[in-house]
Structure formats: C-alpha cells, structure tokens
Enzyme design. Structure first.
Site, PDB file in Angstrom:
ATOM      1  N   ASP A 121       3.780  -7.306   7.946  1.00 48.19           N
ATOM      2  CA  ASP A 121       4.187  -6.536   9.209  1.00 48.19           C
ATOM      3  C   ASP A 121       3.221  -5.180   9.055  1.00 48.19           C
ATOM      4  O   ASP A 121       3.809  -4.429   8.631  1.00 48.19           O
ATOM      5  CB  ASP A 121       5.123  -6.859   9.044  1.00 48.19           C
TER       6      ASP A 121
HETATM    7  C1  LIG Z   1      -8.159 -12.644   1.532  1.00 49.85           C
HETATM    8  C2  LIG Z   1      -6.750 -12.007   1.979  1.00 49.85           C
HETATM    9  C3  LIG Z   1      -5.210 -12.182   1.759  1.00 49.85           C
HETATM   10  C4  LIG Z   1      -7.071 -11.140   3.479  1.00 49.85           C
HETATM   11  C5  LIG Z   1      -5.680 -10.758   3.919  1.00 49.85           C
HETATM   12  C6  LIG Z   1      -5.589  -9.692   5.286  1.00 49.85           C
HETATM   13  C7  LIG Z   1      -4.700  -9.686   5.509  1.00 49.85           C
HETATM   14  C8  LIG Z   1      -4.146  -8.321   5.052  1.00 49.85           C
HETATM   15  C9  LIG Z   1      -4.663  -9.572   6.910  1.00 49.85           C
HETATM   16  C10 LIG Z   1      -2.359  -9.473   8.162  1.00 49.85           C
HETATM   17  C11 LIG Z   1      -3.056 -10.503   8.479  1.00 49.85           C
HETATM   18  C12 LIG Z   1      -1.906 -10.500   9.547  1.00 49.85           C
HETATM   19  C13 LIG Z   1      -1.481 -10.964  10.893  1.00 49.85           C
HETATM   20  C14 LIG Z   1      -0.894  -9.239   9.167  1.00 49.85           C
HETATM   21  C15 LIG Z   1       0.225  -9.096  10.472  1.00 49.85           C
HETATM   22  O1  LIG Z   1       0.264  -7.475  11.174  1.00 49.85           O
HETATM   23  P1  LIG Z   1       0.210  -7.526  12.619  1.00 49.85           P
HETATM   24  O2  LIG Z   1      -1.204  -7.643  12.566  1.00 49.85           O
HETATM   25  O3  LIG Z   1       0.755  -8.543  13.385  1.00 49.85           O
HETATM   26  O4  LIG Z   1       0.416  -5.976  12.814  1.00 49.85           O
HETATM   27  P2  LIG Z   1       1.287  -5.210  14.077  1.00 49.85           P
HETATM   28  O5  LIG Z   1       3.210  -5.785  13.712  1.00 49.85           O
HETATM   29  O6  LIG Z   1       1.041  -4.151  14.091  1.00 49.85           O
HETATM   30  O7  LIG Z   1       1.055  -6.197  15.057  1.00 49.85           O
END
Ligand SMILES: CC(C)=CCC/C(C)=C/CC/C(C)=C/COP(=O)(O)OP(=O)(O)O
Length: 287
Positions: free
Chosen positions: A40
């Site tokens: 997160d």
């Molecule tokens: C191949 C592979 C394993 C790739 C993974 C890439 C990756 C790190 C994906 C995370 C996606 C995601 C929605 C995370 C949550 O943070 P958020 O976007 O909700 O951020 P926030 O909490 O600040 O809103």
C-alpha cells in the site's frame, strides 16, 4: 564506468555478508514459512516526492524485488503480494492500463536469464480471477506460470484481479459443480436412483459439501497459510485480502509507504513474530 561497477559490486557483496550475519542470528528462532504483503502507498509515495504518476508503482516494483531477495535469503519459502484487487479495476481506465502495462513489462523481465526468478529458482503463481485481465497481461501471466512450473526452491504468489470474497465465491461454486457432476454421473450410470429428485438424502455425506472441498478450490490452496501479513502505510485494514487464510497470521503495519519498505522492517517483523509464534501455534492446535 568499469571502476563504478567494481565499487557497486563490492558494496553489493558487503551488504550480502551483513544480511547473512543478521539472518544467522534470526535463525536461532523460528523462521516464517510464508509472508504476505499488501503493497500500500505507491501513489502517495509518488505524490510525496513530486514524481509523475506511475513512478510510484515502478518504485513499488523495485521495493518488491529487494524484499523478495531478503525474504528468500532468510529462508522464507512462500511470499504472497497483493498486486491488483478486483476493486482496483474501478480506478480510471488510464491508471488501470498503466499498472497492467507495468505488470506485463515486469513479468517479461522476471523471465529473463539474469532475473531474481532464475537466481533463486522461484515458481510463480498468479492468483485471482485471471479472466478479468486483458488478454496480453493474462497471456504474460500464463507464460510465466508455465515457464517456472518446474522450479521448486521457493514460491512467489502474485494476487491480481483478486479479492477474498471472489475467491470464496469461486471455491463454493466449484465445490457445488463438482458434487453435481458426481450425482449426474451416478444417475446416468443408473446406480444412483433419482439423486437430484426427491430420493436424494441430504444427510448423505458423500454428497455434502465439506470444508476440505471448499479449501481445495481456493486459488490460494497452492500454499500454506501466511505466518505474517504486512500492510504498509500504517493502515490496519485487510481490504478483502486473504480473509480465509489469515486467522492465525501475525499482522504488522509499518507507517512506511510500500516503496520505502526496508530490510529493517523485515528484521523487526520477524523478531516480533518469533516472540508470539508459540502462542499462535497453540491457538492453531485448538481449532
Ligand atoms: C509483476 C508485478 C508483481 C508487478 C507489481 C507492480 C506493483 C508494485 C503493483 C502495485 C499496484 C497497486 C494498486 C498497489 C497499491 O498502491 P496504490 O496504488 O493503492 O497507492 P496508494 O495507496 O498510495 O493509493
């Protein structure tokens, strides 16, 4: 350039020796078999550093690569990450596309010869309702699962298009379908009588859906339950992640955003886990 590479190589080796010493100390206590992460805070990290949109998820992927290396060096066998939830599809189409593109690009990188997958012998599992992914991302995920199917050192479970409620619904539907097929088979062979109609005895254990049937059809049935669940950014919510599998897991939520997670967070959570592990084991046995 050559001397810069040598310096990098030297510090890389020094870091490895240092981690080995710390892990040696940790290995006096029980080492978790399975750690799950809710990654997160990637977008907040980009905002905090005034980076452009999408950079947060890229930084998140680099943090994941470092964390995987530490976990597998420590002796953890299974790592699960929440990469994209079913709810995340409700984000703007541009953002969904950008995360899907990143995922596809990184899956391809993971399959390269010099990647972490080959150096640790990682078996990749993509967990979730993969039908919800676009065709190219789904194809990349399937290719990665096939290419690593024979790896048996350690396992990485990547939850995409995943939510616990969807997983449980899927498992219940599959269990019902399985029983129904069994009943239909018996009926068509003529040995079961009118099993679907009034003659069907609902106390008949052979046709009752059992807990073990549902568990067998869970997407996560390929791994044991997580010993530890880490959610970064200081939030104590499970957000529909592994609700079925985390009854006995130790929960930890550092205030660091996911791209800021470090080696020391891992050391700290393992030390805390070791402290409570005997109690957790006792509780498991009471069930
Ligand atoms: C191949 C592979 C394993 C790739 C993974 C890439 C990756 C790190 C994906 C995370 C996606 C995601 C929605 C995370 C949550 O943070 P958020 O976007 O909700 O951020 P926030 O909490 O600040 O809103």
């Amino acid at each position: 350039m050559k001397s810069l590479n040598r310096i990098n190589g030297f510090f890389g080796k020094l870091g490895y020796v240092f981690r080995k010493c710390i892990f040696h100390v940790l290995s006096v206590g029980p080492i978790p078999t399975h750690i799950a992460f809710i990654m997160d805070g990637n977008r907040r990290y980009a905002r905090k550093l005034n980076l452009k949109e999408g950079s947060g998820h890229r930084a998140g992927f680099s943090a994941l690569m470092s964390m995987l290396k530490y976990c597998y060096e420590l002796g953890v066998k299974y790592v699960t990450v929440y990469a994209f939830s079913v709810d995340n599809f409700n984000r703007s189409p541009e953002e969904v596309q950008s995360v899907m593109d990143l995922m596809q690009e990184k899956i391809e990188e993971l399959l390269m010869q010099e990647s972490i997958v080959n150096s640790f012998g990682i078996r990749l599992h993509f967990i979730g309702n993969l039908k919800l992914l676009n065709e190219t991302t789904r194809a990349a995920a399937e290719k990665a699962m096939t290419a690593t199917a024979k790896n048996d050192n350690v396992v990485l479970l990547i939850c995409v298009a995943y939510s616990s409620t969807d997983e449980i619904t899927h498992a219940v539907q599959e269990s019902c379908r399985e029983k129904l097929c069994k009943i239909q088979e018996l009926e068509s062979s003529g040995s079961g009588g009118d099993l679907i109609g009034v003659d069907y005895n609902e106390n008949d254990q052979e046709f009752a859906i059992k807990l073990s049937d549902i568990e067998r059809h869970m997407y996560m049935s390929v791994s044991p339950e997580p010993d530890i669940l880490v959610r970064t950014s200081g939030a104590y919510r499970l957000s529909n992640f592994l609700l079925w599998q985390t009854t006995h897991s130790y929960l930890y939520s550092p205030v660091a955003l996911w791209p800021e997670i470090s080696f020391w967070h891992l050391v700290w959570v393992v030390l805390n886990f070791q402290h409570v592990q005997p109690t957790l084991e006792k509780r498991k046995k009471l069930v």
